[in-house]
Design a protein around this motif. Structure first.
Motif, PDB file in Angstrom:
ATOM      1  N   UNK A   1      41.731  47.397  51.237  1.00 15.35           N
ATOM      2  CA  UNK A   1      42.717  46.432  50.758  1.00 15.35           C
ATOM      3  C   UNK A   1      42.933  45.381  51.831  1.00 15.35           C
ATOM      4  N   UNK A   2      43.329  44.204  51.390  1.00 14.55           N
ATOM      5  CA  UNK A   2      43.632  43.126  52.325  1.00 14.55           C
ATOM      6  C   UNK A   2      44.590  42.147  51.667  1.00 14.55           C
ATOM      7  N   UNK A   3      45.252  41.375  52.481  1.00  9.29           N
ATOM      8  CA  UNK A   3      46.164  40.347  51.983  1.00  9.29           C
ATOM      9  C   UNK A   3      45.466  39.002  52.024  1.00  9.29           C
ATOM     10  N   UNK A   4      45.716  38.190  51.017  1.00  8.99           N
ATOM     11  CA  UNK A   4      45.235  36.809  51.020  1.00  8.99           C
ATOM     12  C   UNK A   4      46.366  35.923  50.527  1.00  8.99           C
ATOM     13  N   UNK A   5      46.142  34.637  50.585  1.00  8.50           N
ATOM     14  CA  UNK A   5      47.181  33.696  50.187  1.00  8.50           C
ATOM     15  C   UNK A   5      46.637  32.773  49.116  1.00  8.50           C
ATOM     16  N   UNK A   6      47.472  32.485  48.117  1.00  7.63           N
ATOM     17  CA  UNK A   6      47.087  31.575  47.042  1.00  7.63           C
ATOM     18  C   UNK A   6      48.263  30.641  46.807  1.00  7.63           C
ATOM     19  N   UNK A   7      48.097  29.383  47.147  1.00  5.13           N
ATOM     20  CA  UNK A   7      49.153  28.367  46.994  1.00  5.13           C
ATOM     21  C   UNK A   7      50.483  28.839  47.587  1.00  5.13           C
ATOM     22  N   UNK A   8      50.410  29.389  48.790  1.00 11.21           N
ATOM     23  CA  UNK A   8      51.616  29.800  49.488  1.00 11.21           C
ATOM     24  C   UNK A   8      52.170  31.154  49.091  1.00 11.21           C
ATOM     25  N   UNK A   9      51.496  31.862  48.199  1.00 12.08           N
ATOM     26  CA  UNK A   9      51.948  33.180  47.768  1.00 12.08           C
ATOM     27  C   UNK A   9      51.000  34.249  48.295  1.00 12.08           C
ATOM     28  N   UNK A  10      51.556  35.315  48.846  1.00 12.49           N
ATOM     29  CA  UNK A  10      50.751  36.414  49.357  1.00 12.49           C
ATOM     30  C   UNK A  10      50.283  37.303  48.203  1.00 12.49           C
ATOM     31  N   UNK A  11      49.002  37.645  48.237  1.00 13.27           N
ATOM     32  CA  UNK A  11      48.404  38.475  47.199  1.00 13.27           C
ATOM     33  C   UNK A  11      47.817  39.710  47.856  1.00 13.27           C
ATOM     34  N   UNK A  12      48.082  40.865  47.273  1.00 13.58           N
ATOM     35  CA  UNK A  12      47.490  42.118  47.738  1.00 13.58           C
ATOM     36  C   UNK A  12      46.203  42.332  46.944  1.00 13.58           C
ATOM     37  N   UNK A  13      45.103  42.508  47.666  1.00 12.82           N
ATOM     38  CA  UNK A  13      43.792  42.716  47.059  1.00 12.82           C
ATOM     39  C   UNK A  13      43.395  44.174  47.229  1.00 12.82           C
ATOM     40  N   UNK A  14      43.088  44.845  46.129  1.00 11.38           N
ATOM     41  CA  UNK A  14      42.659  46.239  46.119  1.00 11.38           C
ATOM     42  C   UNK A  14      41.188  46.266  45.747  1.00 11.38           C
ATOM     43  N   UNK A  15      40.391  46.942  46.557  1.00 11.27           N
ATOM     44  CA  UNK A  15      38.945  46.887  46.376  1.00 11.27           C
ATOM     45  C   UNK A  15      38.326  48.283  46.354  1.00 11.27           C
ATOM     46  N   UNK A  16      37.474  48.532  45.355  1.00  7.00           N
ATOM     47  CA  UNK A  16      36.672  49.739  45.289  1.00  7.00           C
ATOM     48  C   UNK A  16      35.292  49.400  45.848  1.00  7.00           C
ATOM     49  N   UNK A  17      34.775  50.259  46.717  1.00 11.00           N
ATOM     50  CA  UNK A  17      33.496  50.011  47.374  1.00 11.00           C
ATOM     51  C   UNK A  17      32.466  51.027  46.889  1.00 11.00           C
ATOM     52  N   UNK A  18      31.276  50.521  46.566  1.00  8.90           N
ATOM     53  CA  UNK A  18      30.234  51.350  45.970  1.00  8.90           C
ATOM     54  C   UNK A  18      28.924  51.239  46.737  1.00  8.90           C
ATOM     55  N   UNK A  19      28.212  52.353  46.811  1.00  5.39           N
ATOM     56  CA  UNK A  19      26.834  52.354  47.262  1.00  5.39           C
ATOM     57  C   UNK A  19      25.997  52.063  46.026  1.00  5.39           C
TER      58      UNK A  19
END
Length: 138
Positions: free
Chosen positions: A75-93
């Motif tokens: 997971x990581x945080x990013x910003x979109x037009x001044x708003x913080x977004x939490x990004x949830x990511x599934x990782x695959x082989x």
């Protein structure tokens, strides 16, 4: 303005003959321009992470693939037009079912690197961790 909420993503660690596929993002990208990493992208509404990772792999590299297994989450945080977004990511082989890489932007690049050569490109710690997740489960 529509303010986005949390985002779901899926990343593909594509391994072939002991090498990992890394792709350099276009310098025109808003997020991490010019950085090397694994193919990854947002899931479509209602799309499963396993289906999404294969769609993103095809869109970003032209490769067809087969999910071997889920190797972890990030997971990581990013910003979109001044708003913080939490990004949830599934990782695959992912095992590639085709071999010819086609990148969407002319300033992108790709390379198949052995794990001991990953440091030879400008890859960030986040993407390195995703690759380590896959190598640990390999």
């Amino acid at each position: 303005m529509d303010i986005p909420g949390d985002k779901r993503l899926a990343a593909a660690v594509v391994m072939h003959e002991g090498r990992v596929l890394l792709v350099r993002r276009s310098r025109t990208e808003r997020f991490l321009p010019g950085v090397w990493g694994v193919p990854c992208g947002k899931l479509e509404p209602g799309e499963s992470p396993a289906d999404g990772v294969l769609r993103e792999l095809k869109e970003e590299t032209g490769l067809l693939g087969e999910v071997v297994r889920k190797v972890g989450e990030s997971s990581f945080l990013s910003e979109y037009h001044g708003h913080e977004i939490k990004n949830w990511q599934d990782n695959f082989l992912v095992r590639p079912l085709s071999r010819h890489v086609t990148l969407p932007e002319p300033d992108q690049a790709h390379d198949w690197l052995t794990p001991d050569r990953l440091h030879t490109v400008d890859i960030d710690e986040y993407n390195l961790d995703i690759v380590r997740q896959a190598l640990t489960s390999f």
